[in-house]
Design a protein around this motif. Structure first.
Motif, short mmCIF file in Angstrom:
data_model
loop_
_atom_site.label_atom_id
_atom_site.label_comp_id
_atom_site.label_asym_id
_atom_site.label_seq_id
_atom_site.Cartn_x
_atom_site.Cartn_y
_atom_site.Cartn_z
N GLU A 1 48.51 36.99 35.33
CA GLU A 1 47.27 36.53 35.96
C GLU A 1 46.71 37.68 36.79
O GLU A 1 47.42 38.29 37.59
CB GLU A 1 47.53 35.33 36.86
CG GLU A 1 46.25 34.75 37.48
CD GLU A 1 46.53 33.52 38.32
OE1 GLU A 1 45.56 33.00 38.92
OE2 GLU A 1 47.70 33.10 38.40
N ARG B 1 41.56 33.67 34.49
CA ARG B 1 42.27 34.86 34.91
C ARG B 1 43.64 35.02 34.24
O ARG B 1 44.34 35.99 34.51
CB ARG B 1 42.48 34.83 36.44
CG ARG B 1 41.19 34.84 37.25
CD ARG B 1 41.47 35.14 38.71
NE ARG B 1 42.30 34.11 39.34
CZ ARG B 1 41.82 33.10 40.06
NH1 ARG B 1 40.52 32.98 40.23
NH2 ARG B 1 42.63 32.23 40.62
N SER C 1 42.96 39.35 38.96
CA SER C 1 41.95 38.84 39.91
C SER C 1 40.59 38.60 39.28
O SER C 1 39.81 37.80 39.78
CB SER C 1 41.80 39.83 41.07
OG SER C 1 41.42 41.10 40.58
N ASP C 2 40.25 39.30 38.20
CA ASP C 2 38.91 39.20 37.61
C ASP C 2 39.02 38.45 36.30
O ASP C 2 39.69 38.89 35.36
CB ASP C 2 38.33 40.60 37.37
CG ASP C 2 36.85 40.56 37.03
OD1 ASP C 2 36.33 39.44 36.81
OD2 ASP C 2 36.22 41.63 36.98
N GLU C 3 38.34 37.32 36.23
CA GLU C 3 38.43 36.51 35.02
C GLU C 3 37.62 37.09 33.87
O GLU C 3 37.79 36.68 32.73
CB GLU C 3 37.96 35.09 35.31
CG GLU C 3 36.51 35.01 35.76
CD GLU C 3 36.07 33.60 36.12
OE1 GLU C 3 34.86 33.39 36.25
OE2 GLU C 3 36.95 32.72 36.25
#
Length: 1265
Positions: free
Chosen positions: A551, A581, A553-555
């Motif tokens: 996972e 994410r 931070s930026d989807e």
């Protein structure tokens, strides 16, 4: 971390072009960087190369070619490079038709078309082909066409009206174009003929003014059309355009030609004789019919109406009326007007009307005043024809004959015409409200944001509700369809909002008002990607499912999965998913070949996530065997070294393949070779750290970050978040009952470098500085590839990056700073791993420029061994304070400049001593501030060190040229300057005798002498002589000193006579007058009963007086004090005897005297003075006469009595005679005489009066030019 891309600004921008249908058009652009990526657009859509469009790149030069232009290609185009976008247009015009046969008259200029030729479209450019000239046209007609120079125009005009020619009776049009794209207000245009005649009021039959606006191109087109031209239309014209604080003007001319002579004209008829007797053969030949007529003709209308208009018009309108009615002889017109008597009609209701116009600044108040004839009359005030009602801002006042209208806090709504009405009469004026320019009070600040963040650029202006314009890299910002830019206005604050910043938003943003502007830079950086959950190692059995999950931070970030360095492709067993994410890699029915290292690499980010997939094989049959352990490393043997490099903070994972049966015990050690580990796991030597594994379980563990595990065929050593202290030699020992094997692995931990030391500012300039720093002490194990610098304003919190590509040196020149603003600098070091932490900030510094050179350098004094120089401060000091001046000199013929003193001097004069007599020296002075020395100020030529002989001269002060009066006991300090070289000899004397030092103190210097008396006495009075002598040349002067004191008392006071209630006294002046004139006496009386003294006369100048109003029956004594400039005498003189006032029986008979004849003939005590005055301004002639009895006064002009003339007013007051001449004209000049007559005689005085005519304002302006 990837470096942000710097925006590409344009060095050359494409411009709007016009082209004919079927032709090719090339737009060219030039970027500042050769590697900049450029994108072309048409109507906001990207353009791709093809048959229609061709895009070429040559270094930093880019071009777009549009082939076979059609009407559909007339669009708005744009070129984009980085954060800069430039718009331009392509205009398409139809192909010109075949040129028609040229008319007889030559064609005019491109902007001056006659109606004989078809007028071009206002937007069309001048054609490249001109009509063929007629056979009889002059050869110069072939070159009459002028190229289109509109691209080179400056100011507001994009196309200026050109000079033109027209034939009488034809039409002509002048065209002017203004681009309003950069204007905050609609432009205003005025057309003039000559210097000042406004043609707006002349619109009508022969003149029409038109105005059109093209919304697509934002261009205003202004036309002036002259219909049925007349000869007097010829002359110079001017076009003026203005928009708020911008202004531009252009001059052009119009030539009007007479129509051609018609065919069949009989030339013989033009030859006629000036015969008066009717005989055709007599008289002289007159060829006037063949002469070409003048371009200007005198109007044939009756003169009576013209002179009537001129007689009632002001002088400033004479030239305008003369032009309107065709009068060419202006000098003759003015002479005739002088002979005519101008009868001005005065207003019956108003004594003084309103001025034609008033001007007031917005927010201020103004007072309109008129003077009325009737004090009781009521007035009305109108605004634009509507009566003004009493309100808070309007105040009506009536003071005597004055009527006032006061308007407080004027606004733009008060800009109107105001009228004061009394009955049927009106007085009108116009009020202009001047709006002050809007300035930027709080400037924009530079900002650096991360991609996707909200940006607010805020400024504050001086006025609420003011209009501002926002620009980005010179392109105006508007609310587009995507609502990318939002504009917020809150009182004086204006905010530009960008909701989600992107890399294309980088650039310079500017806010403009009509009185100022402010600019700031916006930088957008990519966000650092954070890992919320990393992928983990997996151990699965056959036919099971393996799931790797991470996972970030930026989807919006995508990524790629790799197995052992090879990209993983999805198939029936392998599934790759990305939801928000979370990124997943799923492997169904795991097989042995699926075992390996799996890595996830995010797109656009320089890091990866890795994990191991271990395949667990289930054995059914187990045959115990004993094999000696063996370590299988491809890159090394049993004794060779290998180095593994790991980045600090990343996971260190040592996966060593091993074999052996039974499963061996694994021992990991750090800090020594494997051979130093004893079989029982104890150390043989120095400090070491060990980790032991047996049967897959950790027996000893030295650090919580360290994980050791053993699987079938592998022993794995893992350190979470490697640090610098983890660097070293790691040894692995595997043992089982069948034997042992060892291996050494060298691990190197690399990291970002340490921050550099605080940078030092070596020097500063007007908008730049040179900064230097030392490399970091630790480079992180990798070579330093460069440095990144940032700066900020001292009172700001935002750091601005100065370079995006690492700078390899340790000395950097930072530019684009504001002079006078304090800044700070800091540095980052960059190696192959990344960027260090920032260094400490430098000491604050202020960019400043050196001052201008000192001015007025000259030699003030010189002698055989020294010279004194003086100069004035530089005209421009700059933001930094002036530290001082440096003075240097060098010998003539050499270049070695020697400082005249150590350090700097803050004075503007300096004496340089110990010089060699006879040397020729050149001197220079430089001003110093923080930025260094200014340019030198030098003398025009070298100076020879030799004293110059100067004659002695005493400069006696003005107050010493008359008698200097001092009181006894005062201090005398007389300073008398003088000049002379060499130093003169000074001699003081008093009354011809040398001055004794005990009598008065004398102090002499090179330039003055001082005479000092601490406490004056009467003996110090007298004449003091000063003598200044050089060899046999001298100069003398004298000073008269008068020491004054109180006077002595009067003497011999006695009572002369007594009668009734009166007493006559008489005395003599005092023996001691105090060394000054007696100015008067004070007489006092006292009753002997009370002896209280009362003053009878004060400042009485005679030595005898009469004391009256005494009281009957009282006895009196009297005393007298003497008075001079110092004051009253200390002691009075008192009468020895007293006088008693009898009550009754005393009668006084006055003596008889012969009457004195006081008659005196007239005599002028002050004559008349000849004068020269200006016509139109009242003047007076004055004189003074004395005579008894009062004489009769008569005034004459040129020996003609003017007593009854209304133009003159005679005044007489206390013998002063005044003749007032009201508004004289040149005819009032002459000889004036004043005659005074009485019975005793007469006297005459005369003078000459010259009356000069006024100079018109136009002549004054021409004289100034």
């Amino acid at each position: 971390m990837p470096e942000p891309v710097k925006k590409a600004a344009f060095a050359k921008k494409p411009k709007t072009q016009e082209a004919e249908e079927g032709s090719n058009v090339v737009f060219e652009a030039e970027t500042e960087k050769a590697d900049a990526k450029v994108k072309w657009q048409c109507n906001s859509k990207d353009i791709a190369s093809g048959d229609k469009y061709v895009m070429t790149v040559d270094g930093n030069k880019h071009s777009l070619t549009v082939r076979a232009v059609t009407k559909e290609d007339a669009n708005v185009y744009a070129v984009i490079a980085g954060g800069s976008k430039v718009k331009f247009e392509l205009r398409v015009v139809s192909k010109p038709e075949a040129p028609a046969e040229a008319p007889a008259e030559g064609a005019g200029e491109p902007n001056a078309q006659t109606e004989q030729a078809p007028a071009a479209h206002p937007e069309a450019p001048p054609k490249e082909e001109t009509p063929a000239p007629a056979q009889d046209a002059p050869p110069a007609a072939e070159d009459a066409h002028q190229p289109d120079t509109r691209q080179d125009l400056t100011g507001l005009f994009t196309e200026r009206p050109q000079s033109g020619e027209v034939t009488v009776g034809e039409n002509i049009t002048f065209v002017a174009k203004v681009n309003a794209e950069s204007l905050l207000k609609k432009p205003t245009i005025k057309w003039f003929k000559g210097k000042w005649m406004d043609l707006a009021s002349k619109s009508g039959k022969h003149l029409q003014l038109k105005e059109t606006y093209d919304r697509n191109t934002k261009v205003y087109t202004f036309e002036m059309q002259i219909i049925a031209a007349k000869p007097n239309f010829a002359g110079a014209y001017r076009c003026e355009v203005s928009s708020r604080d911008k202004f531009d003007s252009c001059n052009f001319e119009l030539a009007v030609h007479e129509a051609r002579i018609q065919e069949g004209f009989d030339i013989r008829a033009a030859f006629r004789r000036t015969s008066t007797d009717g005989n055709e053969d007599s008289g002289e030949l007159d060829f006037s019919a063949l002469l070409k007529k003048r371009a200007v003709h005198v109007n044939t209308e009756p003169d009576l109406d013209v002179w009537d208009i001129l007689s009632h018009a002001p002088a400033t309108e004479y030239e305008k009326i003369a032009f309107q009615y065709g009068i060419t002889d202006l000098r003759g017109m003015l002479k005739r007007l002088k002979k005519m008597k101008k009868d001005e009609k005065k207003s019956e209701a108003f004594r003084k009307k309103l001025d034609p116009a008033y001007q007031v600044s917005k927010g201020h108040k103004i007072k309109l005043a008129v003077e009325v004839a009737n004090e009781d009359v009521e007035v009305k005030w109108l605004k634009n024809g509507q009566e003004i009602q009493k309100a808070g801002r309007y105040i009506f006042e009536s003071v005597g004959n004055m009527r006032y209208l006061t308007i407080n806090h004027c606004s733009l709504a008060d800009d109107a015409a105001y009228t004061c009405v009394i009955g049927e009469e009106k007085s009108t004026t116009e009020l202009f409200v001047k709006e002050p320019p809007v300035t930027v009070v709080k400037n924009l600040e530079d900002q650096m944001v991360m991609k996707g963040e909200r940006v607010e650029l805020e400024c504050e202006v001086s006025e609420e509700g003011a209009s501002v314009k926002w620009e980005k890299d010179g392109v105006e910002l508007t609310r587009d369809e995507s609502f990318k830019y939002r504009f917020k206005k809150d009182g004086c604050k204006h905010v530009l909002i960008i909701n989600e910043a992107t890399k294309e938003d980088c650039g310079h943003y500017k806010v403009k008002t009509n009185g100022g502007e402010s600019m700031a830079e916006l930088l957008v950086q990519e966000k650092d990607l954070e890992v919320y959950q990393s992928i983990a190692d997996l151990t699965v059995k056959a036919k099971d499912q393996a799931v790797f999950k991470c996972e970030v931070s930026d989807e919006n970030v995508r990524g790629t999965w790799y197995k052992n360095g090879v990209e993983v492709k999805p198939d029936a067993r392998v599934n790759i998913s990305h939801i928000g994410r979370i990124h997943k890699l799923t492997i169904d029915e795991v097989k042995p070949e699926d075992e390996g290292d799996y890595t996830f690499v995010p797109d656009g980010h320089a890091f990866n996530l890795s994990a191991k997939l271990n395949f667990l094989e289930v054995k059914i049959d187990y045959v115990p065997r004993q094999d000696p352990p063996k370590i299988h490393l491809d890159c090394m043997g049993r004794t060779s070294d290998s180095t593994i490099v790991v980045v600090a903070g990343n996971k260190l994972r040592l996966d060593v393949p091993i074999t052996g049966d039974p499963a061996p015990t694994v021992i990991w050690t750090k800090g020594e070779k494997a051979s130093s580990v004893s079989p029982d796991g104890e150390d043989k030597g120095g400090h070491a750290t060990s980790w032991t594994m047996k049967d897959g379980e950790v027996i000893t563990e030295g650090d919580g970050r360290v994980h050791v595990e053993t699987t079938k065929g592998h022993c794995i050593f893992t350190i979470e978040g490697a640090e610098r202290q983890d660097e070293g030699i790691y040894s692995v020992v595997v043992r089982n009952p069948a034997g042992e094997d060892t291996a050494d692995i060298n691990v190197k931990v690399v990291d970002v470098p340490d921050p550099p030391q605080a940078p030092k500012v070596l020097s500063v300039g007007e908008d730049s500085c040179i900064v230097q720093w030392e490399p970091p002490k630790f480079d992180g194990g990798q070579p330093i590839v460069g440095y990144v610098l940032e700066r900020k304003k001292l009172k700001s919190y935002r750091w601005m990056r100065l370079n995006f590509d690492p700078f390899t040196g340790t000395t950097y020149e930072a530019k684009r700073m504001i002079e006078g603003i304090p800044y700070e600098m800091r540095v980052y070091a960059v190696n192959g791993i990344g960027m260090s932490r920032h260094s400490p900030a430098s000491q604050p510094f202020v960019p400043v420029a050196p001052t201008s050179e000192p001015i007025g350098l000259c030699v003030d004094d010189i002698n055989d061994t020294s010279i004194t120089l003086k100069w004035r401060a530089p005209e421009r000091i700059g933001a930094a304070t002036l530290e001082g001046y440096g003075v240097e000199y060098c010998k003539e013929g050499t270049d070695e400049w020697i400082p005249a003193m150590e350090g700097l001097t803050d004075r503007t004069t300096m004496t340089i001593k110990d010089l060699t007599t006879g040397d020729r020296l050149q001197f220079r002075v430089r001003a110093y501030n923080t930025a260094g020395p200014s340019g030198p100020a030098t003398l025009a030529q070298p100076v020879t060190i030799r004293e110059i002989m100067q004659r002695p001269k005493i400069w006696l002060p003005r107050n010493l040229r008359q008698i200097l009066m001092k009181k006894v006991g005062d201090t005398v300090n007389i300073v008398i300057p003088f000049q002379g070289k060499p130093r003169p000899k000074v001699i003081w004397s008093k009354d011809g005798e040398p001055l004794s030092p005990t009598f008065a103190s004398v102090r002499n210097s090179e330039v003055d002498t001082i005479l000092f008396i601490r406490k004056t006495e009467r003996k110090h009075s007298g004449q003091y002589d000063l003598q200044v002598q050089i060899e046999n040349v001298e100069d003398t002067s004298k000073v008269i000193l008068q020491i004054v004191d109180l006077p002595g008392p009067p003497t011999a006071l006695k009572i002369v006579d007594t009668w009734g209630f009166n007493v006559a006294l008489e005395w003599k002046p005092p023996k001691d007058d105090g060394n000054c004139e007696i100015t008067g006496y004070t007489i006092q009386k006292a009753d002997k009963k009370t002896m209280e003294w009362y003053t009878v006369h004060d400042q009485y100048r005679r030595t005898h007086c009469v004391v009256s109003d005494l009281i009957m029956g009282n006895e009196y004594v009297f005393r007298v004090f003497s008075i001079n400039l110092v004051g009253l005498s200390q002691d009075p003189c008192t009468t020895k005897d007293s006088v008693y006032i009898q009550k009754t029986g005393i009668m006084y008979k006055s003596p008889t005297y012969k009457e004195h004849d006081f008659s005196e003939p007239p005599k002028f005590t002050h004559p008349l003075v000849s004068r020269s005055i200006i016509a139109g301004y009242s003047a007076t002639l004055s004189c003074a006469v004395r005579g008894i009895p009062k004489p009769k006064v008569t005034w004459y002009k040129n020996k003609m009595d003017i007593s009854n003339e209304a133009k003159y007013r005679m005044l007489s007051k206390q013998g002063v005679l005044t003749l007032e001449i009201r508004k004289p004209c040149p005819f009032d000049g002459g000889v004036y005489m004043c005659k005074a007559v009485n019975d005793s005689g007469e006297d005459v005085v005369e003078c000459k009066l010259e009356v000069r005519p006024q100079i018109p304002k136009e002549d004054k302006k021409d004289a100034k030019k």
